[in-house]
Design a protein around this motif. Structure first.
Motif, PDB file in Angstrom:
ATOM      1  N   PHE A  15       0.839  -1.191   0.000  1.00  0.00           N
ATOM      2  CA  PHE A  15       0.000   0.000   0.000  1.00  0.00           C
ATOM      3  C   PHE A  15       0.873   1.239   0.000  1.00  0.00           C
ATOM      4  O   PHE A  15       1.842   1.330   0.755  1.00  0.00           O
ATOM      5  CB  PHE A  15      -0.886   0.038   1.256  1.00  0.00           C
ATOM      6  CG  PHE A  15      -1.988  -0.963   1.251  1.00  0.00           C
ATOM      7  CD1 PHE A  15      -3.240  -0.648   0.737  1.00  0.00           C
ATOM      8  CD2 PHE A  15      -1.777  -2.240   1.761  1.00  0.00           C
ATOM      9  CE1 PHE A  15      -4.263  -1.580   0.735  1.00  0.00           C
ATOM     10  CE2 PHE A  15      -2.801  -3.182   1.761  1.00  0.00           C
ATOM     11  CZ  PHE A  15      -4.051  -2.844   1.248  1.00  0.00           C
ATOM     12  N   ASP A  16       0.497   2.211  -0.827  1.00  0.00           N
ATOM     13  CA  ASP A  16       1.103   3.533  -0.759  1.00  0.00           C
ATOM     14  C   ASP A  16       0.683   4.161   0.573  1.00  0.00           C
ATOM     15  O   ASP A  16      -0.292   3.726   1.190  1.00  0.00           O
ATOM     16  CB  ASP A  16       0.624   4.374  -1.942  1.00  0.00           C
ATOM     17  CG  ASP A  16       1.123   5.794  -1.882  1.00  0.00           C
ATOM     18  OD1 ASP A  16       2.354   5.991  -1.790  1.00  0.00           O
ATOM     19  OD2 ASP A  16       0.283   6.709  -1.913  1.00  0.00           O
ATOM     20  N   TRP A  17       1.394   5.180   1.008  1.00  0.00           N
ATOM     21  CA  TRP A  17       1.113   5.813   2.290  1.00  0.00           C
ATOM     22  C   TRP A  17       0.247   7.058   2.141  1.00  0.00           C
ATOM     23  O   TRP A  17      -0.917   7.058   2.479  1.00  0.00           O
ATOM     24  CB  TRP A  17       2.435   6.139   2.971  1.00  0.00           C
ATOM     25  CG  TRP A  17       2.350   6.577   4.393  1.00  0.00           C
ATOM     26  CD1 TRP A  17       1.343   6.320   5.279  1.00  0.00           C
ATOM     27  CD2 TRP A  17       3.327   7.319   5.112  1.00  0.00           C
ATOM     28  NE1 TRP A  17       1.640   6.860   6.508  1.00  0.00           N
ATOM     29  CE2 TRP A  17       2.860   7.478   6.428  1.00  0.00           C
ATOM     30  CE3 TRP A  17       4.558   7.855   4.781  1.00  0.00           C
ATOM     31  CZ2 TRP A  17       3.580   8.162   7.410  1.00  0.00           C
ATOM     32  CZ3 TRP A  17       5.277   8.525   5.760  1.00  0.00           C
ATOM     33  CH2 TRP A  17       4.790   8.678   7.054  1.00  0.00           C
ATOM     34  N   GLY A  18       0.836   8.135   1.614  1.00  0.00           N
ATOM     35  CA  GLY A  18       0.149   9.420   1.545  1.00  0.00           C
ATOM     36  C   GLY A  18      -1.030   9.416   0.597  1.00  0.00           C
ATOM     37  O   GLY A  18      -0.900   9.106  -0.578  1.00  0.00           O
ATOM     38  N   ASP A  19      -2.192   9.736   1.121  1.00  0.00           N
ATOM     39  CA  ASP A  19      -3.464   9.800   0.405  1.00  0.00           C
ATOM     40  C   ASP A  19      -3.940   8.445  -0.110  1.00  0.00           C
ATOM     41  O   ASP A  19      -4.871   8.373  -0.904  1.00  0.00           O
ATOM     42  CB  ASP A  19      -3.442  10.840  -0.717  1.00  0.00           C
ATOM     43  CG  ASP A  19      -3.496  12.260  -0.165  1.00  0.00           C
ATOM     44  OD1 ASP A  19      -3.979  12.440   0.969  1.00  0.00           O
ATOM     45  OD2 ASP A  19      -3.054  13.185  -0.863  1.00  0.00           O
ATOM     46  N   THR A  20      -3.289   7.382   0.365  1.00  0.00           N
ATOM     47  CA  THR A  20      -3.816   6.031   0.153  1.00  0.00           C
ATOM     48  C   THR A  20      -4.229   5.490   1.523  1.00  0.00           C
ATOM     49  O   THR A  20      -5.409   5.287   1.763  1.00  0.00           O
ATOM     50  CB  THR A  20      -2.794   5.115  -0.529  1.00  0.00           C
ATOM     51  OG1 THR A  20      -2.489   5.640  -1.832  1.00  0.00           O
ATOM     52  CG2 THR A  20      -3.344   3.700  -0.698  1.00  0.00           C
ATOM     53  N   THR A  70       6.390   3.613   0.247  1.00  0.00           N
ATOM     54  CA  THR A  70       6.221   5.060   0.147  1.00  0.00           C
ATOM     55  C   THR A  70       7.469   5.756  -0.389  1.00  0.00           C
ATOM     56  O   THR A  70       8.586   5.284  -0.192  1.00  0.00           O
ATOM     57  CB  THR A  70       5.843   5.652   1.520  1.00  0.00           C
ATOM     58  OG1 THR A  70       5.718   7.065   1.402  1.00  0.00           O
ATOM     59  CG2 THR A  70       6.876   5.325   2.585  1.00  0.00           C
ATOM     60  N   ASN A  71       7.236   6.892  -1.019  1.00  0.00           N
ATOM     61  CA  ASN A  71       8.317   7.766  -1.470  1.00  0.00           C
ATOM     62  C   ASN A  71       8.661   8.827  -0.432  1.00  0.00           C
ATOM     63  O   ASN A  71       9.523   9.668  -0.680  1.00  0.00           O
ATOM     64  CB  ASN A  71       7.925   8.495  -2.763  1.00  0.00           C
ATOM     65  CG  ASN A  71       8.179   7.667  -3.998  1.00  0.00           C
ATOM     66  OD1 ASN A  71       8.845   6.647  -3.952  1.00  0.00           O
ATOM     67  ND2 ASN A  71       7.627   8.102  -5.115  1.00  0.00           N
ATOM     68  N   ALA A  72       7.995   8.834   0.698  1.00  0.00           N
ATOM     69  CA  ALA A  72       8.209   9.881   1.702  1.00  0.00           C
ATOM     70  C   ALA A  72       9.702  10.035   2.000  1.00  0.00           C
ATOM     71  O   ALA A  72      10.381   9.065   2.297  1.00  0.00           O
ATOM     72  CB  ALA A  72       7.448   9.546   2.976  1.00  0.00           C
ATOM     73  N   ARG A  73      10.173  11.260   1.920  1.00  0.00           N
ATOM     74  CA  ARG A  73      11.596  11.539   2.152  1.00  0.00           C
ATOM     75  C   ARG A  73      11.860  12.063   3.555  1.00  0.00           C
ATOM     76  O   ARG A  73      12.990  12.063   4.010  1.00  0.00           O
ATOM     77  CB  ARG A  73      12.101  12.561   1.134  1.00  0.00           C
ATOM     78  CG  ARG A  73      12.264  11.972  -0.251  1.00  0.00           C
ATOM     79  CD  ARG A  73      12.764  13.040  -1.219  1.00  0.00           C
ATOM     80  NE  ARG A  73      13.274  12.418  -2.422  1.00  0.00           N
ATOM     81  CZ  ARG A  73      14.557  12.222  -2.670  1.00  0.00           C
ATOM     82  NH1 ARG A  73      15.474  12.596  -1.800  1.00  0.00           N
ATOM     83  NH2 ARG A  73      14.944  11.654  -3.795  1.00  0.00           N
ATOM     84  N   ASP A  74      10.817  12.529   4.246  1.00  0.00           N
ATOM     85  CA  ASP A  74      10.998  13.134   5.565  1.00  0.00           C
ATOM     86  C   ASP A  74      11.083  12.117   6.691  1.00  0.00           C
ATOM     87  O   ASP A  74      11.468  12.472   7.799  1.00  0.00           O
ATOM     88  CB  ASP A  74       9.837  14.086   5.879  1.00  0.00           C
ATOM     89  CG  ASP A  74       9.881  15.349   5.055  1.00  0.00           C
ATOM     90  OD1 ASP A  74      10.972  15.716   4.594  1.00  0.00           O
ATOM     91  OD2 ASP A  74       8.825  15.970   4.882  1.00  0.00           O
TER      92      ASP A  74
END
Length: 166
Positions: free
Chosen positions: A11-16, A57-61
């Motif tokens: 699952f993707d993270w942000g807005d998923t 996720t692609n989250a970089r933070d």
């Protein structure tokens, strides 16, 4: 491939799974408010009984531990086994290398992994290009010009994935 052939759900993270709240920055675990997307918890509760569920996720933070803490706050953590993120993989979706590393780490062919996300390009087309299967969580009813598998909400996703498995 029928849905019963999947071993892993990514699952993707942000807005998923969790709402990416405009105006917030830095690790999500530090945001004043975190919100699971509508239907995400109920879907994960059901799906995690049949499939091994993970986050991609692609989250970089955020690193894995920070992502896990945000998931704890959103009450989704108990359903997700592994977290795959930029800080771990050093590459972003939609790159083939992103998805190929996940296949290696899960010791599983891409055909047995279903990527689910709200971003048609990064989550769905990227996964398909890397040899995974994918489903577009098309929450905003965008035009499906690529003819990919899609659902419009978590209830539809759960029904599709669990159909024929009882």
């Amino acid at each position: 491939m029928v849905s019963s052939g999947y071993r892993h759900l990514l699952f993707d993270w942000g807005d998923t799974l969790m709402r990416d709240i405009p105006g917030q920055s830095g690790p999500m675990m530090n945001w004043p408010v975190v919100q699971a997307m509508p239907g995400a918890a109920a879907a994960l509760q059901l799906l995690s009984q049949r499939f091994t569920c993970h986050l991609a996720t692609n989250a970089r933070d955020s690193d894995e531990a920070e992502i896990r803490q945000a998931l704890v706050r959103g009450r989704l953590d108990q359903y997700l086994t592994r977290i795959f993120c930029f800080k771990q993989l050093k590459v972003e979706k939609p790159a083939k290398a992103y998805y190929q590393q996940i296949c290696v780490q899960l010791d599983c062919p891409g055909t047995q992994i279903l990527m689910i996300g709200d971003n048609l390009h990064n989550d769905v087309l990227g996964a398909l290009d890397a040899g995974l299967t994918a489903c577009w969580l098309n929450l905003h009813h965008g035009e499906n010009t690529h003819g990919v598998q899609q659902v419009e909400n978590f209830d539809m996703l759960t029904s599709w994935l669990l159909s024929g498995l009882e």
